[in-house]
Motif scaffolding. Structure first.
Motif, short mmCIF file in Angstrom:
data_model
loop_
_atom_site.label_atom_id
_atom_site.label_comp_id
_atom_site.label_asym_id
_atom_site.label_seq_id
_atom_site.Cartn_x
_atom_site.Cartn_y
_atom_site.Cartn_z
N ASP A 138 -2.64 20.91 42.85
CA ASP A 138 -1.35 21.15 43.24
C ASP A 138 -0.50 21.86 42.63
O ASP A 138 0.62 22.42 42.98
CB ASP A 138 -0.67 19.51 43.00
N GLU A 139 -1.03 22.39 41.46
CA GLU A 139 -0.25 23.17 40.60
C GLU A 139 -0.67 24.50 40.59
O GLU A 139 0.03 25.72 40.01
CB GLU A 139 -0.19 23.02 39.00
N MET A 140 -1.60 24.93 41.56
CA MET A 140 -2.08 26.22 41.55
C MET A 140 -1.48 27.01 42.74
O MET A 140 -1.23 26.47 43.82
CB MET A 140 -3.74 26.07 41.76
N ASP A 141 -1.31 28.45 42.52
CA ASP A 141 -0.79 29.29 43.63
C ASP A 141 -2.24 29.70 44.50
O ASP A 141 -2.06 30.21 45.57
CB ASP A 141 0.00 30.50 42.99
N LEU A 142 -3.12 29.99 43.65
CA LEU A 142 -4.55 30.66 44.51
C LEU A 142 -5.74 30.12 43.83
O LEU A 142 -5.81 29.51 42.62
CB LEU A 142 -4.27 31.99 43.91
N PHE A 143 -6.68 29.80 44.56
CA PHE A 143 -8.19 29.59 44.45
C PHE A 143 -8.95 30.47 44.37
O PHE A 143 -8.99 31.58 45.39
CB PHE A 143 -8.70 28.58 45.04
N ILE A 144 -9.73 31.09 43.05
CA ILE A 144 -10.78 31.98 43.40
C ILE A 144 -12.07 31.43 42.93
O ILE A 144 -12.15 30.51 41.96
CB ILE A 144 -10.32 33.21 42.34
N MET A 185 8.86 33.15 36.65
CA MET A 185 7.85 31.99 37.12
C MET A 185 6.13 32.60 37.12
O MET A 185 6.08 33.40 37.60
CB MET A 185 8.07 31.39 38.74
N GLN A 186 5.56 31.99 36.26
CA GLN A 186 4.14 32.30 35.94
C GLN A 186 3.24 32.10 36.96
O GLN A 186 3.38 30.96 37.78
CB GLN A 186 3.55 31.83 34.96
N LYS A 187 2.54 33.02 37.55
CA LYS A 187 1.40 32.53 38.71
C LYS A 187 0.39 32.15 37.97
O LYS A 187 -0.12 32.22 36.92
CB LYS A 187 1.16 34.12 39.12
N THR A 188 -0.29 31.05 38.91
CA THR A 188 -1.32 30.37 38.34
C THR A 188 -2.55 30.66 39.29
O THR A 188 -2.43 30.73 40.74
CB THR A 188 -1.20 28.97 38.48
N VAL A 189 -3.73 30.48 38.68
CA VAL A 189 -5.03 30.71 39.65
C VAL A 189 -6.03 29.61 39.11
O VAL A 189 -6.28 29.59 37.96
CB VAL A 189 -5.61 32.08 39.57
N LEU A 190 -6.75 29.01 39.96
CA LEU A 190 -7.64 28.13 39.77
C LEU A 190 -9.14 28.83 39.80
O LEU A 190 -9.45 29.12 40.98
CB LEU A 190 -8.05 26.82 40.72
N LEU A 191 -9.95 29.30 38.86
CA LEU A 191 -11.00 30.07 39.06
C LEU A 191 -12.09 29.14 38.82
O LEU A 191 -12.48 28.14 37.86
CB LEU A 191 -11.12 30.98 37.42
N ILE A 192 -13.03 28.97 40.17
CA ILE A 192 -13.99 27.97 40.27
C ILE A 192 -15.30 28.67 40.11
O ILE A 192 -15.44 29.69 40.72
CB ILE A 192 -13.85 27.50 41.58
N TRP A 238 -0.81 40.61 46.05
CA TRP A 238 -0.28 40.65 47.35
C TRP A 238 -0.41 39.47 48.19
O TRP A 238 0.65 39.13 48.90
CB TRP A 238 -1.25 41.52 48.01
N LEU A 239 -1.43 38.43 48.23
CA LEU A 239 -1.66 37.31 48.84
C LEU A 239 -0.17 36.26 48.24
O LEU A 239 0.19 35.64 49.17
CB LEU A 239 -2.83 36.65 48.52
N ILE A 240 -0.17 36.36 47.20
CA ILE A 240 0.92 35.43 46.41
C ILE A 240 2.37 35.92 47.10
O ILE A 240 3.27 35.05 47.27
CB ILE A 240 1.08 35.16 44.85
#
Length: 261
Positions: free
Chosen positions: A45-51, A1-8, A119-121
């Motif tokens: 909703d589809e993101m594992d992490l926000f940066i 499963m691919q990890k997802t990140v929202l880069l704001i 590590w966080l995920i």
């Protein structure tokens, strides 16, 4: 499963391109958005992490920061902030440090950013398997302290008012609510009454947190028929032990009920 990140972020720079590349090289699908509530809402909703890559614009996006605070509170999202010390300080005015998973002051090591994200995920996946406790109190210092105490064993969500607690349980079902008895605007007893009046959530266990241990106060608390009460002056060992004991008794009761059936 691919990890997802929202880069704001706002605008473009060599640094942002490098961050996106390092995350992609680390196995992440990177989605970049402007710091607006609409853009974040479209992908959250589809993101594992926000940066969030902060900049001078941070003073102009208070509404977005408050929105991120609400998401982290109500949906247990992971948030990393990147910026200068002063930019991070401005963000902290809207987002309590207890809700921020990590901060990186510029300049920083890109490899450490990716390692921290991994590590966080991984830790969050482990937390998802744990019992979820909703901790409700208007005292931010107390909230952070108790969250730190319980987080070694449990997934802890914190909110600072009765209204936020009711909003949270409208979409989430915690395994236990630790509820401050005395809060402004909407008190603990009022929150409990509203929970017990809603069929969908009326069976969620609620334990009151109270600073009063005189017989009359204890009698008043128990008259409301919560699932128990904890004194706010308990030390770490005793408070965690009492929460552990609650879940052990719940497990024993479930086993007993299953046998009866």
């Amino acid at each position: 499963m691919q990890k997802t990140v929202l880069l704001i972020h706002k605008g473009k720079s060599f640094m942002l391109g490098t961050i996106a590349k390092n995350l992609a090289d680390g196995g992440y699908k990177v989605v970049e958005v402007e710091p607006t509530m609409e853009d974040i809402s479209a992908h959250k909703d589809e993101m594992d992490l926000f940066i969030m890559y902060l900049g001078e614009y941070v003073d102009d996006v208070t509404n977005t920061l408050v929105y991120l605070k609400d998401i982290c509170t109500e949906e247990d999202k992971l948030l990393i902030l990147i910026g200068t010390a002063s930019e991070i300080e401005v963000a902290n005015r809207s987002i309590p440090s207890a809700l921020i998973s990590a901060t990186f002051e510029r300049p920083f090591d890109m490899k450490k950013l990716v390692a921290q994200a991994d590590w966080l995920i991984e830790a969050n996946d482990d937390l998802a398997k744990r019992k979820n406790i909703l901790l409700v109190d208007d005292d931010g210092t107390f909230l952070k302290m108790v969250k730190d105490w319980l987080s070694a064993k449990y997934r802890v969500t914190i909110v600072t008012s009765g209204a936020q607690a009711l909003m949270y349980i409208a979409d989430n079902r915690p395994d236990l609510i630790l509820l401050d008895y005395e809060m402004p605007v909407t008190s603990g007893p009022q929150v409990l009454e509203m929970i017990r009046s809603e069929t969908k959530v009326d069976s969620i266990p609620v334990i009151f947190l109270t600073g009063r241990d005189d017989p009359e106060s204890v009698k008043s608390v128990l008259a409301l028929k919560p699932d128990g009460y904890l004194l706010k002056n308990l030390d770490r060992t005793k408070l965690v032990a009492m929460v552990d004991d609650f879940f052990e008794k719940q497990k024993f009761k479930k086993l007993h009920d299953d046998k009866v059936l």
